[in-house]
Motif scaffolding. Sequence first.
Motif, PDB file in Angstrom:
ATOM      1  N   LYS A  24       0.832  -1.209   0.000  1.00  0.00           N
ATOM      2  CA  LYS A  24       0.000   0.000   0.000  1.00  0.00           C
ATOM      3  C   LYS A  24       0.867   1.259   0.000  1.00  0.00           C
ATOM      4  O   LYS A  24       0.478   2.298  -0.544  1.00  0.00           O
ATOM      5  N   ALA A  79       0.684   4.028  -2.826  1.00  0.00           N
ATOM      6  CA  ALA A  79       0.425   5.424  -2.474  1.00  0.00           C
ATOM      7  C   ALA A  79       1.440   6.335  -3.148  1.00  0.00           C
ATOM      8  O   ALA A  79       1.078   7.368  -3.755  1.00  0.00           O
ATOM      9  N   ALA A 121      -5.468  10.548  -3.211  1.00  0.00           N
ATOM     10  CA  ALA A 121      -6.338  10.008  -2.156  1.00  0.00           C
ATOM     11  C   ALA A 121      -7.713   9.652  -2.719  1.00  0.00           C
ATOM     12  O   ALA A 121      -8.308   8.630  -2.358  1.00  0.00           O
ATOM     13  N   TYR A 124      -9.355   5.973  -2.847  1.00  0.00           N
ATOM     14  CA  TYR A 124     -10.465   5.934  -1.876  1.00  0.00           C
ATOM     15  C   TYR A 124      -9.934   5.977  -0.443  1.00  0.00           C
ATOM     16  O   TYR A 124     -10.329   5.179   0.427  1.00  0.00           O
ATOM     17  N   GLN A 125      -8.994   6.907  -0.204  1.00  0.00           N
ATOM     18  CA  GLN A 125      -8.434   7.096   1.123  1.00  0.00           C
ATOM     19  C   GLN A 125      -8.553   8.559   1.508  1.00  0.00           C
ATOM     20  O   GLN A 125      -8.793   9.441   0.672  1.00  0.00           O
ATOM     21  N   THR A 126      -8.337   8.839   2.791  1.00  0.00           N
ATOM     22  CA  THR A 126      -8.241  10.228   3.214  1.00  0.00           C
ATOM     23  C   THR A 126      -6.839  10.733   2.911  1.00  0.00           C
ATOM     24  O   THR A 126      -5.876   9.946   2.866  1.00  0.00           O
ATOM     25  N   ALA A 174      -4.192   9.968   5.681  1.00  0.00           N
ATOM     26  CA  ALA A 174      -3.759   8.562   5.691  1.00  0.00           C
ATOM     27  C   ALA A 174      -2.755   8.303   4.577  1.00  0.00           C
ATOM     28  O   ALA A 174      -1.745   7.602   4.761  1.00  0.00           O
ATOM     29  N   LEU A 175      -3.031   8.888   3.403  1.00  0.00           N
ATOM     30  CA  LEU A 175      -2.126   8.710   2.271  1.00  0.00           C
ATOM     31  C   LEU A 175      -0.771   9.356   2.545  1.00  0.00           C
ATOM     32  O   LEU A 175       0.284   8.790   2.263  1.00  0.00           O
ATOM     33  N   GLN A 232       1.344   7.214   4.766  1.00  0.00           N
ATOM     34  CA  GLN A 232       1.933   6.061   4.083  1.00  0.00           C
ATOM     35  C   GLN A 232       3.193   6.459   3.314  1.00  0.00           C
ATOM     36  O   GLN A 232       4.207   5.764   3.355  1.00  0.00           O
TER      37      GLN A 232
END
Length: 335
Positions: free
Chosen positions: A47, A51, A65, A69-71, A74-75, A78
């Motif tokens: 992941k 990213a 993001a 489909y992430q915030t 969070a991205l 990563q």
Amino acid sequence: MGAFSFLSRLCDNKNRPPVSHVQKKFVLENCVAYNGAKVGEVMIGMKHLQAFVTVVREKSFSRAAEVLYQTQPALSKQVKALENYLGAVLLDRSEKEVTLTDAGALFYPEAKRILDTLTQAKGAIAELQGLKRGKLSLGASTLPGEYLLPALVGKFRKIYPGIDVEIKVADTREIINALKSGEVQIGFLGAPPVEPIFEAYPFSEDRIILIAPPHYPDRVTDLSWDQLILREKGSGTRQVVEEFFKQQGRSVEKTAGAMEIGSTRAIINAVAAGWGFSFVSHWAAEEALLLGKVKEIPYVAQGIQRLIYCARVLNHYHGCTAQAFWEFAKDNSQK
């Protein structure tokens, strides 16, 4: 198979780029599973690579993001974890559009290749499980190898054309040893394996007949047993004939002047040439009988009956290809 050799095999052709040292290092250290390998308190895995590559492609954390489909926080976390792991800043975040640093420019193609390679690997495994590709190693003693297996394998490959099949033909004893060593996955034998490490089922019936040159007497009692021609020790035909003789209170070993030849076809040719007589499979003798090169001498009603067995080693790993063929052979057995 180790990760190095697995990746190398996946990419070892002109249509795929070579696997670099950076790729191999990353896969070995981090791609044992999709969840990643622990580095300190951070889990580095696919992941993080995804990213990073997506941010580079989209030139924006926010757009990346949305794609994944992430915030955005969070991205960002990563990508930062990946940078901490590598010990280098990969992205220049000072401008409106995100750009690669020198380290990022070096790492980006490697990261993309790792993702592409593992996508190919996942697809290859899916194809293997769906029997769209794979390898199968079979072994057979001489008679089933020459007269039964070609037709069976032909039918199997019509259904699964992507499966590559290798066939080893030798005497029964050698095929049993090949099964034990793992050289072959499934064997077809002219005599049943007696060791408990094997599982086997009857695949077909065979009939062992006595053949002689056309000018020989028609009655067994008129034959001179010192002209008997035998297969070599270790062959399934030899084992069946020896067992039959034993039941009759006779011994093949004590037959004076008996000749041994390691090929059924050579034996039939020797009989046709007048060297002597022999016990052979009716499959092998069929053509010579039709052409009148040899004749059958009634020895027992319907000849000496034997079974051809399909066998494998119980505690060996049986992949989906070998398991599919095992079931296919059972469904197509003639017994």
